[in-house]
Design an enzyme around this catalytic site. Structure first.
Site, PDB file in Angstrom:
ATOM      1  N   HIS A   1      23.737  18.736  21.873  1.00 47.46           N
ATOM      2  CA  HIS A   1      23.034  18.508  20.609  1.00 47.46           C
ATOM      3  C   HIS A   1      23.330  19.640  19.635  1.00 47.46           C
ATOM      4  O   HIS A   1      24.070  20.585  19.939  1.00 47.46           O
ATOM      5  CB  HIS A   1      21.525  18.340  20.833  1.00 47.46           C
ATOM      6  CG  HIS A   1      20.836  19.533  21.429  1.00 47.46           C
ATOM      7  ND1 HIS A   1      20.639  20.712  20.745  1.00 47.46           N
ATOM      8  CD2 HIS A   1      20.288  19.722  22.657  1.00 47.46           C
ATOM      9  CE1 HIS A   1      19.982  21.564  21.508  1.00 47.46           C
ATOM     10  NE2 HIS A   1      19.774  20.996  22.683  1.00 47.46           N
TER      11      HIS A   1
ATOM     12  N   CYS B   1      20.412  22.579  27.860  1.00 49.16           N
ATOM     13  CA  CYS B   1      21.379  21.747  27.129  1.00 49.16           C
ATOM     14  C   CYS B   1      22.587  22.562  26.679  1.00 49.16           C
ATOM     15  O   CYS B   1      22.658  23.770  26.852  1.00 49.16           O
ATOM     16  CB  CYS B   1      20.709  21.132  25.909  1.00 49.16           C
ATOM     17  SG  CYS B   1      19.384  19.973  26.302  1.00 49.16           S
TER      18      CYS B   1
END
Length: 425
Positions: free
Chosen positions: A252, A269
């Site tokens: 992301h 992430c």
């Protein structure tokens, strides 16, 4: 919705704590001179592609690495602090170095010097370190193919490789002849805690071989994750075999009002700056883009890569041949003692296959569209590789073509590969 990353904040307290730059990738003096000269001259392609602000940041970081705080402050005086909070941290580090020198010149105690020298804010200036290291690699780029991409099959659209030790992302696109085109090599942010992910909330980015399986944007994505996000298939079958849990591991972006992030700043992430994320999004094909995650990935070792490829193909072919021969015991010898397929362990699998093969007068097995990936990480069973292919099965009473995935493991290079997991896709 659970939070997948921390919003990094360059607070006043962080600035006052006066962090020293990490020495994680210290170079020899002549290497620093080479980098400094390239940044000054601006003739190298790696420098021409930099913004003026980024060039200043790298020059100031290099000045601090070589203990020239006054030079760093002169460089940073013309930088735009409002658009780049990293500038304040670099200035703080320059003043810390000056304070140490001043205390020493004034005859200060070793305790005072030690206190200044041991101040730790690496979470902030780690990004400056990582960006300088990445720039150095672009000056003398990593050459050759990655060892772990062994054989991309025809349905592999791209491979994203994340090197957590280098804070780098490499993206490759395979050609029809199997050669690899490098699309990018750039800075990426990963989990705030080092090491492999094991459990929900441990802050670590998982190591392994995965695929992007979904695209999130618009109303499905909170602004703090940037313009788009791509979840991977963690935990996969291999993770579950080792009792790993957790979810929501995404590639992301940054929060919309954040322009800088340190190397370890998410809850597991991968995070790219928003403009780079959008540029790379066009190379993501759901289910067909592979993701390889590890540390200190290996490149340009053709001998190792070829030996790995040949050994895996040899043992898969032996498995196929023994299966086709209806020698059930020989066929089952290719399975690992820790083997699982769905709810079946090795004992249940043996019972099932003996029962099925008892009703066969012949079996013909052929494989096509083979993809082979090597996992750069060590697992409890040893070295691991992933094979995907189309399996063409024909017998006296059944015929089928299906896609299959095998996870193979071996304890060392002298041992044969054994099938640890088998999945029908």
């Amino acid at each position: 919705m659970k939070l997948h990353c921390k919003r990094y904040c360059y607070s006043l307290l962080a600035i006052l704590a006066l962090v020293p730059l990490s020495a994680a990738a210290m170079a020899e003096p002549n290497q620093w001179d080479h980098v400094s000269l390239a940044l000054q001259n601006g003739q190298e392609a790696a420098v021409k592609n930099l913004s003026a602000q980024e060039r200043l940041v790298l020059q100031a970081t290099l000045a601090l690495k070589t203990e020239k705080p006054a030079q760093a402050l002169r460089l940073l005086a013309s930088a735009d602090k409002a658009s780049d909070p990293l500038i304040s941290l670099l200035e703080a580090e320059a003043r810390r170095q000056q304070a140490i020198a001043a205390v020493r010149e004034a005859g200060g105690s070793g305790k005072e010097v030690q206190m200044l020298a041991s101040a730790d804010l690496n979470s902030g200036l780690g990004e400056a370190d990582a960006r300088l290291n990445a720039f150095m690699d672009r000056l003398d780029p990593i050459e050759g193919d990655p060892v772990d991409i062994l054989q991309p099959g025809p349905d592999v659209a791209s491979i994203f490789m994340f090197d957590k030790a280098r804070s780098r992302m490499f993206v490759y696109q395979p050609a029809k002849d199997g050669t690899l085109k490098k699309i990018t090599d750039e800075y990426v942010v990963t989990g705030s805690v080092k090491g492999d992910k094991h459990h929900e909330g441990d802050g670590r980015t998982p190591n392994g071989v995965y695929r992007f399986i979904k695209k999130l944007q618009g109303k499905d994505l909170q602004p703090m994750y940037g313009p788009v996000a791509f979840p991977i298939d963690y935990p996969n079958e291999l993770d579950q075999l080792h009792n790993k849990d957790g979810s929501g591991i995404w590639l992301h972006g940054y929060p919309m009002d954040v322009s800088r992030r340190p190397p370890q700043d998410t809850l597991g992430c991968f995070s790219l700056s928003n403009n780079r994320l959008l540029a790379m999004a066009k190379h993501v094909s759901l289910g067909k883009t592979w993701v390889v995650v590890g540390e200190n990935l290996r490149f340009d070792n053709r001998s190792d890569k070829q030996q790995l490829t040949d050994s895996i193909k040899r043992d898969i072919e032996a498995w196929r041949r023994d299966w086709s021969s209806l020698n059930t015991d020989a066929y089952l010898s290719h399975y690992h003692k820790a083997f699982h397929s769905g709810n079946r362990n090795l004992a249940a699998w043996k019972s099932y296959k003996h029962r099925v093969n008892a009703g066969k007068t012949f079996i013909d097995i052929n494989l096509s569209d083979l993809t082979l990936m090597h996992d750069p990480n060590r697992w409890p069973e040893g070295e691991v590789a992933v094979a995907e292919f189309v399996q063409h099965y024909r017998s006296n009473n059944f015929a089928d073509a299906s896609k299959k995935r095998l996870y193979l493991a071996r304890p060392d290079a002298a041992s044969p590969w054994k099938i640890l997991l088998e999945e029908s896709l």
